[in-house]
Design an enzyme around this catalytic site. Structure first.
Site, PDB file in Angstrom:
ATOM      1  N   SER A  65      -2.093  -0.145  10.194  1.00 10.01           N
ATOM      2  CA  SER A  65      -1.009   0.720   9.745  1.00 10.01           C
ATOM      3  C   SER A  65       0.360   0.047   9.857  1.00 10.01           C
ATOM      4  CB  SER A  65      -1.064   2.026  10.540  1.00 10.01           C
ATOM      5  OG  SER A  65      -0.216   3.001   9.992  1.00 10.01           O
ATOM      6  N   LYS A  81      -5.458  -0.315   6.905  1.00 11.10           N
ATOM      7  CA  LYS A  81      -5.086   1.097   6.777  1.00 11.10           C
ATOM      8  C   LYS A  81      -3.762   1.168   6.015  1.00 11.10           C
ATOM      9  CE  LYS A  81      -3.892   5.296   9.339  1.00 11.10           C
ATOM     10  NZ  LYS A  81      -2.540   5.442   8.741  1.00 11.10           N
ATOM     11  N   ASP A 110       4.869 -12.139   3.386  1.00 12.80           N
ATOM     12  CA  ASP A 110       5.239 -12.226   1.977  1.00 12.80           C
ATOM     13  C   ASP A 110       6.605 -12.857   1.775  1.00 12.80           C
ATOM     14  OD1 ASP A 110       2.843 -11.098   1.366  1.00 12.80           O
ATOM     15  OD2 ASP A 110       3.644  -9.187   0.634  1.00 12.80           O
TER      16      ASP A 110
END
Length: 481
Positions: A302, A327, A313
């Site tokens: 999460s 999740k 990224d």
């Protein structure tokens, strides 16, 4: 056309639209009413005719849980008995005395006092046994009920009957005044001599280590304070450990990501009845001038995945460890009964900055796109035994034994009683291969891995390992804590 006729035509048009909408909604309303009658009939039949008497509230809560169970594993009903605990976990604060406890053979034992809390200042020690709370025996009492007796409004008193290590024959009573307890979610690798977290893991290379075990309302603020201290100490690299972190608040994950990324998208969320929301980083206050590693494993989920994916990224950090849980959904907490209970309902999904999916669906396999995977060359998987060894080692290193106080003196010792042997010592110290890989990468980035002649430089000894060996040697020689 006369204005009167125009108004008449508009009125007719509005009425026509209203009638059409009513006609369209009528079947849905009739269907809903029929379904409600079905539920009420079933509920009443069970209540009146089941072979044994039933608790109507439990029956209703079971029905709600059954309904949510048809949705996904993350939507659930939080009943009145659990809502206070849930609220404490997300807010990061509660009124109490500041101890971690466990139950063994019906006896409540202190795992560790929390530094700076009423229990710590009163001299409650790791290993102490709590026998009574406010004159009531708690032997065999469910842990949840004990916690409800220990917690309470700030400034109120609670009296404990304690057997101090190594378990005196006669227990001692101590009265503590409850205070606001901040749940620690920002932790280091070891404690310093004052029992505070020492976040500088490698003094020689100025590499810091910070471990997050949850994302609460307090986490971003506490992390910011820790980073300020580290900057003052000359931090040159950082390991952010998100292993075994199940997540928490979306807002907290966004705030923490924003600390390390100066621009671009952090995460985006999209629900069925909401437009897509995109959260972007701000340049002010960004810390982006040092190499960084994020540690994750299969239990990182999460909010942990939001942070790891964002930093990966944006090429702000290397991700080391194992593929994360997967999740990628957001739960909204909807209070019921005036805030006494709540629904935790999945209302949106989220995607990482590059637009890729994080959520692992029931039919996903290992080849599908989900979770956050380590960077190429940085996959370091633990065996089941290594996971177990990590927890044993971590529990020992996290424990705070306590301090001298009047309570300790009353027990007739100097606070240095030998710690009870739990029989879980390992034949050799645990080697954290994931952390070792992270440190190796940062040292390489800092130019510390190779000597001037190009030959590999002997790896710097981690301060944590040195302190651990020194502590073990001292304990063996003096039989103290």
């Amino acid at each position: 056309m006369p204005q009167k006729n125009v108004v008449s035509l508009l009125l007719v048009a509005v009425i026509a639209v209203f009638c059409w909408q009513a006609a369209q909604s009528a079947p849905r309303e009739d269907q809903d009413a029929e379904l409600y009658r079905l539920f009420v009939d079933a509920f009443e039949h069970v209540d009146r005719n089941y072979v044994k008497g039933v608790d109507r509230r439990k029956l209703m809560e079971a029905a709600i849980n059954g309904m949510l169970g048809e949705l996904d594993p993350y939507s659930n009903f939080i009943d009145q008995s659990h809502y206070r605990q849930f609220d404490r976990q997300t807010s990061g604060q509660f009124g109490g005395i500041g101890i971690q406890i466990s139950e063994k053979d019906g006896i409540l034992t202190v795992i560790s006092p929390l530094v700076g809390t009423p229990a710590y200042e009163a001299g409650v020690l790791a290993g102490d046994r709590i026998l009574e709370v406010n004159g009531e025996s708690i032997r065999g009492m469910p842990l949840r009920d004990v916690v409800s007796r220990l917690t309470g409004p700030e400034g109120t008193d609670v009296t404990l009957s304690i057997q101090h290590r190594p378990y005196d024959k006669e227990p001692k009573e101590v009265t503590l005044k409850r205070a606001i307890i901040n749940i620690e979610s920002v932790l280091g690798d070891s404690h310093d001599k004052n029992d505070a977290w020492d976040f500088m893991l490698d003094d020689d290379n100025k590499i810091a280590y910070i471990r997050l075990n949850a994302f609460t309302k307090q986490t971003a603020e506490d992390l910011t304070e820790a980073l300020k201290e580290l900057e003052a100490e000359g931090m040159k690299g950082l390991v952010l450990d998100l292993r075994y972190n199940p997540g928490g608040l979306l807002e907290s994950a966004i705030q923490i990501s924003d600390l390390f990324v100066d621009e671009g998208k952090i995460v985006s969320t999209k629900g069925r009845n909401t437009i897509e929301r995109k959260f972007f980083a701000k340049k002010d206050g960004t810390l982006d001038e040092f190499p960084m590693v994020v540690l994750v494993n299969s239990s990182s989920a999460s909010a942990s995945e939001i942070v790891a994916a964002c930093l990966q990224d944006h090429q702000r950090a290397i991700v080391v460890g194992e593929r994360t849980w997967g999740k990628g959904s957001v739960q909204n907490v909807i209070e019921l009964e005036g805030g006494k209970s709540a629904l935790k309902l999945t209302t949106a999904s989220y995607r990482r900055p590059n637009g890729k999916n994080i959520h692992r669906f029931p039919d996903s396999d290992e080849e599908d796109e989900w979770g956050v995977s380590p960077n190429d060359g940085f996959l370091v998987e633990f065996s089941p035994e290594e996971h177990r060894s990590y927890f044993r080692d971590r529990q020992k290193r996290d424990r705070v034994l306590g301090k001298r106080s009047e309570l300790i003196k009353a027990n007739g010792d100097d606070g240095n009683a030998k710690e009870e042997d739990n029989g879980d010592d390992e034949a050799k110290p645990f080697e954290d291969r994931q952390l070792k890989k992270a440190l190796s990468y940062i040292r390489e980035q800092l130019g510390e891995e190779k000597g001037k002649d190009g030959a590999p430089k002997e790896e710097a000894t981690d301060k944590a390992d040195t302190e651990k060996k020194d502590a073990e040697a001292t304990a063996d020689a003096a039989e103290t804590d």
